[in-house]
Design an enzyme around this catalytic site. Structure first.
Site, PDB file in Angstrom:
ATOM      1  N   THR A 155     123.916  63.235  -3.076  1.00  0.00           N
ATOM      2  CA  THR A 155     125.211  62.634  -3.405  1.00  0.00           C
ATOM      3  C   THR A 155     125.025  61.496  -4.393  1.00  0.00           C
ATOM      4  OG1 THR A 155     126.049  63.119  -1.210  1.00  0.00           O
ATOM      5  CG2 THR A 155     127.178  61.428  -2.466  1.00  0.00           C
ATOM      6  N   THR A 156     125.724  61.554  -5.481  1.00  0.00           N
ATOM      7  CA  THR A 156     125.620  60.463  -6.435  1.00  0.00           C
ATOM      8  C   THR A 156     126.909  59.659  -6.518  1.00  0.00           C
ATOM      9  OG1 THR A 156     126.258  61.992  -8.175  1.00  0.00           O
ATOM     10  CG2 THR A 156     123.907  61.598  -7.873  1.00  0.00           C
TER      11      THR A 156
END
Lengths: 433, 270
Positions: B32-33
């Site tokens: 997840t960014t």
């Protein structure tokens, strides 16, 4: 060996672990420094931990004014010492059963930095200690170096916990617990049985305090703090808890020295002043040192003099069998003075450091003798806020030292802090009107 | 009860050192960014007899107000309530996990009778969630949420106490509890108001009015908020109740909104 090595900035650490596909625009930062300033003080017959209770959001926001869970905690969950609010993993029955068999002085840990990591660290350390304690049966304590059945109380308890904490912290060297810690507890006194007892040490116990950086480098100290605002607080504590340097000696007794209630000096104080006089005039160290007493006397001296006063040739094996540190490892003042100093020092830091504020919680662990000699020990929450109960009823049931936990919760916003009884400012002339 | 909220096979193994992380990313497993579909603030407050949560029903897609009837306050079991802002898909994932655990508890209970309730209380859910979030952050693949957990504390024998519980866990596993809580924008705008007005013996109506006021003010000032809201409460006897969404009335003729602050003919202030 000062823990002066600083961790690289958070951004460096974070980018070290970001995947290659993420751009530099927004990568996830696993750390959030949300405040906390913890302090540990080791006295002759007490150990003390203090912390503020503010939890920030890493910036200007205050998430909680009453956060204590991961900040001050007892290293052993079932020592009967319940410091944090949700210590609900303790079965009361089991705790009492343990107290019947062993009474270890509680070892308190204060940790500040990234509170998510502090909380995890708390659980991890307790897990390790619980595993260790349950693996050694309660009936045979010979293999259990943590619990000690000697009437004098806990043996290497705090030292073991201190070492364990280092191992746990270093174990995460590649992805550190961003948790700067202090540890406080009661340790077997390294003084001999001869002179040098003063007001403490009757039970053979003295306070011990350790300070850490986030990857486990640690040392034993008399007083140290960790967390945001450390740079502001440590100098105040250094000054408040140290005997004066030579120029100020001039016939006056050092501040923070213990005094008897009738104002006469204690034996320790007299011998300290004699030592100061001897050292200042360049007399031979041995003339002050009594012939009898040997290693014990050197130990006593070592706890009250600075490194410069104990040349290497004079350092001898202490009572415990190891080299005695030439660095001060206990402070001289009584615990009430220490509490006052710390409360006011925190108030000063809170004026200038935004992450520090709200309330200060100070936990004092007293040896049995210190508790009894007072005639009165306030047990239980100072404001009634904490519902932790210490084992005050168990004092008569055990031959061992049952340390008393007292909670002092002065609020930082107190406009009229109590005056410091035995502490005199160095430059009182400049403060006079 | 398993910490089964893993992102994929390779990533679910032990702590991935940097080189492996890159390798995993190349294989198509992503960390997840940034959050994509997001909910905004959640407000929580204790009152006499229970705990109340409030949130709007908007899930934004960047600056697009995409889903206007999304449920961000969810019951977990008969005595625990959660609400979350942040990535909505992660909230759904968390809800699946917690409800799955609750179902498991019900199916494996010693007794079918409701009195012998072995459901997790809010404190347990909160504590468990902290561990889940922390583990995910250790893998550099967080659940991008601030989750508020509301309910009651539990006695050692499993019965519910009448001492209300309100706690929050953020995406890196920071967990704390308090009498009033707010996540996201609400922490800046609503929390000071809630802290000012909070009393432990507030009546339910009072608490609800305060929370609605705060949601209204958030709608005025939070770009990603909506005036369609939900309120939920947990009470000792009533269990968990989540309201249907409804609209709040708003008033736009405040002098402060209308008059120009700057003397240049434009809105110079706020």
């Amino acid at each position: 060996m000062r823990s002066a090595w600083l961790l690289p900035p958070l951004t460096l650490l974070a980018t070290a672990w970001s995947s290659s596909s993420s751009s530099s625009s927004s990568s996830f930062d696993p750390y959030l420094l949300d405040g906390g300033l913890v302090t540990a003080v080791a006295g002759r017959d007490y150990a003390l931990i203090a912390s503020d209770t503010r939890l920030t959001d890493g910036g200007y926001g205050i998430r909680s004014r009453d956060h204590l869970g991961g900040r001050i905690w007892s290293a052993v969950s079932s020592s009967g010492c319940i410091v944090d609010g949700y210590d609900d993993d303790d079965d009361n029955e089991r705790a009492i059963a343990r107290r019947r068999d062993f009474v270890p002085p509680p070892v308190l840990v204060g940790s500040a930095g990234c509170s998510a990591d502090c909380e995890s660290l708390r659980r991890r350390v307790r897990l390790e200690l619980d595993a260790l304690l349950s693996s050694s049966s309660t009936s045979s304590s010979s293999s259990s170096y943590y619990y000690n059945r000697h009437p004098g109380g806990g043996g290497g308890g705090v030292r073991s916990v201190a070492n364990l904490l280092q191992q746990v912290l270093y174990g995460r060297r590649s992805f550190p617990y961003y948790s700067f810690c202090v540890v406080a507890g009661l340790d077997r006194a390294r003084r001999g049985l001869g002179r040098g007892r003063g007001r403490g040490g009757g039970g053979g116990e003295e306070g011990a305090a350790y300070v850490y950086d986030a990857i486990g480098s640690y040392e034993r100290v008399a007083v140290a703090c960790a967390g945001t605002g450390r740079e502001l607080l440590q100098p105040i504590l250094d000054r408040s808890f140290s005997p004066p340097s030579r120029p100020f000696r001039g016939g006056r007794s050092p501040p923070n020295s213990p005094r008897r209630r009738d104002g006469t000096k204690t034996t320790t104080q007299e011998e300290e002043e004699a030592a100061e006089a001897a050292a200042a005039t360049g007399d031979d160290f041995d003339e002050v040192d009594d012939v009898g007493g040997g290693g014990g006397r050197v130990s006593a001296r070592a706890t009250t003099t600075t490194t410069a006063d104990v040349p290497a040739s004079r350092q001898r094996a202490g009572v415990a069998g190891g080299l005695v540190s030439p660095v001060r490892t206990t402070v001289d003042c009584p615990w009430e003075d220490a509490v006052n100093v710390i409360a006011r020092a925190y108030a000063s830091v809170a004026e200038r450091e935004i992450s520090v504020g709200d309330e200060v919680v100070i936990c004092v662990i007293l040896t049995n003798d210190a508790a009894r000699s007072k005639g009165r020990v306030s047990v239980g929450g100072g404001d009634g806020d904490e519902d932790e109960d210490e084992d005050d009823d168990d004092d008569d049931d055990f031959g061992g030292a049952v340390p008393k936990l007292t909670f002092a919760r002065p609020t930082i916003a107190d406009p009229d802090p109590p005056p410091l009884p035995n502490v005199r400012p160095y430059c009182n002339k400049s403060h006079d009107a | 009860m398993s910490l089964s909220l893993q992102s994929g096979g390779a990533a679910s193994r032990a702590l991935a050192p940097p080189s492996t992380a890159r390798a995993i990313a190349d294989q198509g497993n992503q960390m997840t960014t940034r959050p994509i579909t997001t909910g905004t603030s959640v407000l929580g407050m204790k009152y006499r007899g229970g705990v109340m949560l409030a949130a709007d029903t908007l899930v934004s897609y960047g600056s697009l107000a995409k889903y206007k009837n999304a449920r961000r306050l969810l019951s977990i079991n008969s005595r625990t309530l959660i609400g979350a802002g942040g990535e909505y898909s992660d909230l759904q994932s968390i809800a699946d996990l917690l409800r799955g655990n609750a179902l498991n508890d019900r199916c494996t209970a010693d007794s079918l009778y409701e009195e012998d309730n072995n459901e997790e209380c809010a404190g347990e859910v909160w504590s468990y969630l902290r561990a889940v979030m922390y583990q995910r952050r250790n893998r550099m693949n967080p659940l991008w949420n601030d989750v508020v957990v509301a309910g009651f504390r539990q006695n050692p024998d499993g019965t519910t106490t009448d001492s209300p519980f309100l706690g929050v866990v953020d995406k890196i596993g920071t967990a704390y509890e308090d009498d009033v809580l707010a996540t996201g924008f609400g922490a800046y705008i609503a929390l000071p108001l809630m802290r000012e007005k909070y009393r432990p013996d507030m009546e339910e109506g009072e608490a609800r009015a305060l929370l609605e006021d705060c949601l209204r003010i958030l709608f005025y000032r939070d770009c990603r908020a909506l005036n369609r809201v939900q309120i939920a409460k947990v009470t000792m006897d009533g269990g968990v109740l989540v309201s249907e969404p409804y609209e709040l009335d708003t008033y736009w003729d405040f002098k402060g909104f209308v008059t120009n602050k700057g003397e240049m003919g434009t809105d110079g202030g706020w």
